[in-house]
Design a protein around this motif. Structure first.
Motif, PDB file in Angstrom:
ATOM      1  N   GLU A  26       9.925  12.823 -12.769  1.00  0.00           N
ATOM      2  CA  GLU A  26      10.451  13.549 -11.609  1.00  0.00           C
ATOM      3  C   GLU A  26      10.128  12.790 -10.323  1.00  0.00           C
ATOM      4  O   GLU A  26       9.017  12.296 -10.145  1.00  0.00           O
ATOM      5  N   LEU A  27      11.100  12.716  -9.432  1.00  0.00           N
ATOM      6  CA  LEU A  27      10.885  12.133  -8.116  1.00  0.00           C
ATOM      7  C   LEU A  27      10.074  13.134  -7.303  1.00  0.00           C
ATOM      8  O   LEU A  27      10.478  14.269  -7.108  1.00  0.00           O
ATOM      9  N   ILE A  28       8.915  12.704  -6.827  1.00  0.00           N
ATOM     10  CA  ILE A  28       7.986  13.599  -6.136  1.00  0.00           C
ATOM     11  C   ILE A  28       8.081  13.457  -4.627  1.00  0.00           C
ATOM     12  O   ILE A  28       8.048  14.442  -3.901  1.00  0.00           O
ATOM     13  N   GLU A  29       8.198  12.236  -4.153  1.00  0.00           N
ATOM     14  CA  GLU A  29       8.183  11.988  -2.712  1.00  0.00           C
ATOM     15  C   GLU A  29       8.988  10.734  -2.415  1.00  0.00           C
ATOM     16  O   GLU A  29       8.906   9.748  -3.148  1.00  0.00           O
ATOM     17  N   VAL A  30       9.764  10.778  -1.359  1.00  0.00           N
ATOM     18  CA  VAL A  30      10.430   9.605  -0.802  1.00  0.00           C
ATOM     19  C   VAL A  30       9.814   9.402   0.577  1.00  0.00           C
ATOM     20  O   VAL A  30      10.028  10.206   1.475  1.00  0.00           O
ATOM     21  N   SER A  31       9.007   8.354   0.701  1.00  0.00           N
ATOM     22  CA  SER A  31       8.316   8.079   1.957  1.00  0.00           C
ATOM     23  C   SER A  31       9.026   6.940   2.690  1.00  0.00           C
ATOM     24  O   SER A  31       9.035   5.809   2.203  1.00  0.00           O
ATOM     25  N   PRO A  32       9.602   7.233   3.853  1.00  0.00           N
ATOM     26  CA  PRO A  32      10.173   6.138   4.633  1.00  0.00           C
ATOM     27  C   PRO A  32       9.064   5.165   5.009  1.00  0.00           C
ATOM     28  O   PRO A  32       7.887   5.545   5.053  1.00  0.00           O
ATOM     29  N   VAL A  33       9.426   3.907   5.257  1.00  0.00           N
ATOM     30  CA  VAL A  33       8.420   2.905   5.589  1.00  0.00           C
ATOM     31  C   VAL A  33       8.751   2.189   6.896  1.00  0.00           C
ATOM     32  O   VAL A  33       9.907   2.137   7.318  1.00  0.00           O
ATOM     33  N   ILE A  34       7.700   1.666   7.501  1.00  0.00           N
ATOM     34  CA  ILE A  34       7.833   0.706   8.581  1.00  0.00           C
ATOM     35  C   ILE A  34       7.462  -0.632   7.965  1.00  0.00           C
ATOM     36  O   ILE A  34       6.351  -0.801   7.437  1.00  0.00           O
ATOM     37  N   VAL A  35       8.398  -1.581   7.985  1.00  0.00           N
ATOM     38  CA  VAL A  35       8.160  -2.892   7.392  1.00  0.00           C
ATOM     39  C   VAL A  35       7.568  -3.817   8.448  1.00  0.00           C
ATOM     40  O   VAL A  35       8.081  -3.916   9.559  1.00  0.00           O
ATOM     41  N   LEU A  36       6.458  -4.459   8.066  1.00  0.00           N
ATOM     42  CA  LEU A  36       5.789  -5.419   8.940  1.00  0.00           C
ATOM     43  C   LEU A  36       5.979  -6.809   8.355  1.00  0.00           C
ATOM     44  O   LEU A  36       5.592  -7.052   7.208  1.00  0.00           O
ATOM     45  N   PRO A  37       6.580  -7.736   9.105  1.00  0.00           N
ATOM     46  CA  PRO A  37       6.763  -9.091   8.580  1.00  0.00           C
ATOM     47  C   PRO A  37       5.429  -9.797   8.401  1.00  0.00           C
ATOM     48  O   PRO A  37       4.415  -9.430   9.011  1.00  0.00           O
ATOM     49  N   LYS A  38       5.419 -10.827   7.571  1.00  0.00           N
ATOM     50  CA  LYS A  38       4.172 -11.533   7.263  1.00  0.00           C
ATOM     51  C   LYS A  38       3.476 -12.051   8.517  1.00  0.00           C
ATOM     52  O   LYS A  38       2.259 -12.170   8.539  1.00  0.00           O
ATOM     53  N   GLU A  39       4.223 -12.307   9.577  1.00  0.00           N
ATOM     54  CA  GLU A  39       3.625 -12.783  10.829  1.00  0.00           C
ATOM     55  C   GLU A  39       2.680 -11.739  11.437  1.00  0.00           C
ATOM     56  O   GLU A  39       1.808 -12.080  12.244  1.00  0.00           O
ATOM     57  N   ASP A  40       2.849 -10.471  11.093  1.00  0.00           N
ATOM     58  CA  ASP A  40       2.009  -9.402  11.635  1.00  0.00           C
ATOM     59  C   ASP A  40       0.736  -9.169  10.822  1.00  0.00           C
ATOM     60  O   ASP A  40      -0.113  -8.371  11.211  1.00  0.00           O
ATOM     61  N   TRP A  41       0.604  -9.846   9.663  1.00  0.00           N
ATOM     62  CA  TRP A  41      -0.525  -9.598   8.768  1.00  0.00           C
ATOM     63  C   TRP A  41      -1.870  -9.779   9.472  1.00  0.00           C
ATOM     64  O   TRP A  41      -2.791  -8.985   9.312  1.00  0.00           O
ATOM     65  N   GLU A  45      -4.719  -6.814   9.620  1.00  0.00           N
ATOM     66  CA  GLU A  45      -6.053  -6.978   9.032  1.00  0.00           C
ATOM     67  C   GLU A  45      -7.168  -6.497   9.950  1.00  0.00           C
ATOM     68  O   GLU A  45      -8.249  -6.183   9.472  1.00  0.00           O
ATOM     69  N   LYS A  46      -6.917  -6.440  11.233  1.00  0.00           N
ATOM     70  CA  LYS A  46      -7.923  -6.020  12.209  1.00  0.00           C
ATOM     71  C   LYS A  46      -7.927  -4.515  12.451  1.00  0.00           C
ATOM     72  O   LYS A  46      -8.672  -4.026  13.288  1.00  0.00           O
ATOM     73  N   THR A  47      -7.105  -3.783  11.702  1.00  0.00           N
ATOM     74  CA  THR A  47      -6.998  -2.339  11.908  1.00  0.00           C
ATOM     75  C   THR A  47      -7.279  -1.590  10.612  1.00  0.00           C
ATOM     76  O   THR A  47      -7.213  -2.151   9.515  1.00  0.00           O
ATOM     77  N   SER A  48      -7.545  -0.311  10.736  1.00  0.00           N
ATOM     78  CA  SER A  48      -7.749   0.515   9.541  1.00  0.00           C
ATOM     79  C   SER A  48      -6.430   0.808   8.825  1.00  0.00           C
ATOM     80  O   SER A  48      -6.446   1.253   7.673  1.00  0.00           O
TER      81      SER A  48
END
Length: 124
Positions: A26-41, A45-48
């Motif tokens: 069963e599909l339980i949740e569809v969570s939209p996402v914010i995509v961060l490009p690899k340049e933002d990694w 890494e400096k945030t929680s």
């Protein structure tokens, strides 16, 4: 109301629980996402928020909105998730029948069989 709710686990902070019986696949949740490009990694890494991120494609990262970032970890999860690139969402499905009141968990390593160590001590 969907089949899940947020509750305090008493041990691991907030978690998601079944508000009714949920059937396998069963599909339980569809969570939209914010995509961060690899340049933002380096910034992430400096945030929680790093601890709430998901792999997205080969190089990018995604932050799940909705309830998607509140699933707790288990090496024997009852939920699996799939990146839905076209819909820009992470879709969460039941791996087997789940009883009302049961906590819903995913494997943070992404692969159901992956038992690699995580950044915290796993107690199961």
């Amino acid at each position: 109301m969907g089949p899940i709710c947020i509750k305090d686990t008493g041990k691991y902070g907030r978690g998601l629980y079944a508000t009714r019986d949920i059937k396998k696949d069963e599909l339980i949740e569809v969570s939209p996402v914010i995509v961060l490009p690899k340049e933002d990694w380096g910034h992430l890494e400096k945030t929680s928020l790093l601890y709430y991120s998901f792999y997205w494609g080969e190089d990018d990262t995604a932050i799940a909105l909705g309830l998607g970032s509140l699933y707790n970890h288990s090496y024997t999860p009852n939920i699996n998730y799939e990146n839905n690139i076209e819909n820009l969402s992470i879709d969460f499905y039941a791996l087997h029948d789940i009883s009302m009141g049961e906590q819903l968990t995913i494997n943070y390593n992404g692969d159901l069989e992956d038992k690699s160590p995580l950044w915290f001590d796993v107690i199961e």
